[in-house]
Design an enzyme around this catalytic site. Structure first.
Site, PDB file in Angstrom:
ATOM      1  CB  CYS A   1      -0.892   0.009   1.238  1.00 20.30           C
ATOM      2  SG  CYS A   1       0.089  -0.001   2.732  1.00 20.30           S
TER       3      CYS A   1
ATOM      4  CB  CYS B   1      -1.957  -2.515   8.880  1.00 20.50           C
ATOM      5  SG  CYS B   1      -3.083  -2.256   7.508  1.00 20.50           S
TER       6      CYS B   1
HETATM    7 FE1  FES Z   1      -1.165   0.250   4.357  1.00 18.27          FE
HETATM    8 FE2  FES Z   1      -2.582  -0.330   6.347  1.00 18.27          FE
HETATM    9  S1  FES Z   1      -3.273  -0.175   4.314  1.00 18.27           S
HETATM   10  S2  FES Z   1      -0.468  -0.193   6.329  1.00 18.27           S
END
Ligand code: FES
Length: 206
Positions: free
Chosen positions: A34, A105
């Site tokens: 992400c 995460c």
């Molecule tokens: Fe990237 Fe949570 S979506 S660390």
């Protein structure tokens, strides 16, 4: 997406957020999935080798902030050895769970804590930086989660074979053709392994 009350609380009122001005160790890690980032700062008591103070900065999503924050609470007061044993499932369960798609995460927060501890150990000559090997690749693959259920692709036995020879990493996967996350998993493997300068070529069979 449903977050637990605890995730929302740690997101809105993060504990131990900020910077330590003269830290004994620092680490920053980013999630290839992400693009988010976490930095962890440590103060370590050199005699007892306990984590006396720990702070974090986050550049990411709500789960990123919440998991980094809870990790600092789990690690504070622990020895370096105990700190290294905190895993992403400990972090997620301390937050009363995370949605499967957000489990990565907690992997990011745990990886950052472990890197900070390793940095401390290496700079204080308590340990050497681990040599790159096939095990490094398997460990890295263990940090990639299948988004549908939030579990590691290694634990889910989606990795059939891992090879490492002459700068070439080979990964054979067992993921059904109709799986909606098939391309996503291959892409994540490329991103994760692409961070290692030792790897010159990545071959994925799926
Ligand atoms: Fe990237 Fe949570 S979506 S660390």
């Amino acid at each position: 997406m449903e977050y637990s009350q605890k995730v929302l609380d740690y997101f809105m009122n993060p504990r131990n957020m900020g910077k330590i001005d003269d830290p004994d160790a620092v680490a920053t890690e980013g999630s290839p999935a992400c693009g988010d980032q976490v930095t962890i700062y440590l103060k370590v008591n050199p005699e007892s080798q306990t984590i006396e103070d720990i702070k974090f900065q986050s550049y990411g999503c709500a789960s990123n902030i919440a998991t980094a924050s809870i990790i600092t609470e789990l690690a504070k007061g622990k020895t370096l050895e105990e700190g290294k044993k905190i895993d992403w499932e400990d972090a997620a369960s301390a937050l009363d769970g995370l949605p499967p798609i957000k489990m990565h995460c907690s992997v990011l927060a745990v990886d950052t804590l472990r890197s900070a501890i390793t940095n401390y150990e290496v700079t204080h000559k308590l340990a050497e930086r681990p040599e790159f090997s096939k095990e490094t690749i398997v460990e890295e693959l263990g940090r990639i989660l299948y988004p549908k259920v939030g579990k590691s692709i290694i634990d889910l036995k989606m990795v059939k074979y891992v090879g490492w020879h002459d700068g070439v990493a080979t990964v054979d996967l067992d993921v059904p053709k109709f799986d909606e996350y098939r391309d996503n998993i291959a892409e994540e493997i490329r991103e994760h392994l692409g961070r290692y300068p030792e790897i010159k070529e990545i071959n994925i069979t799926i």
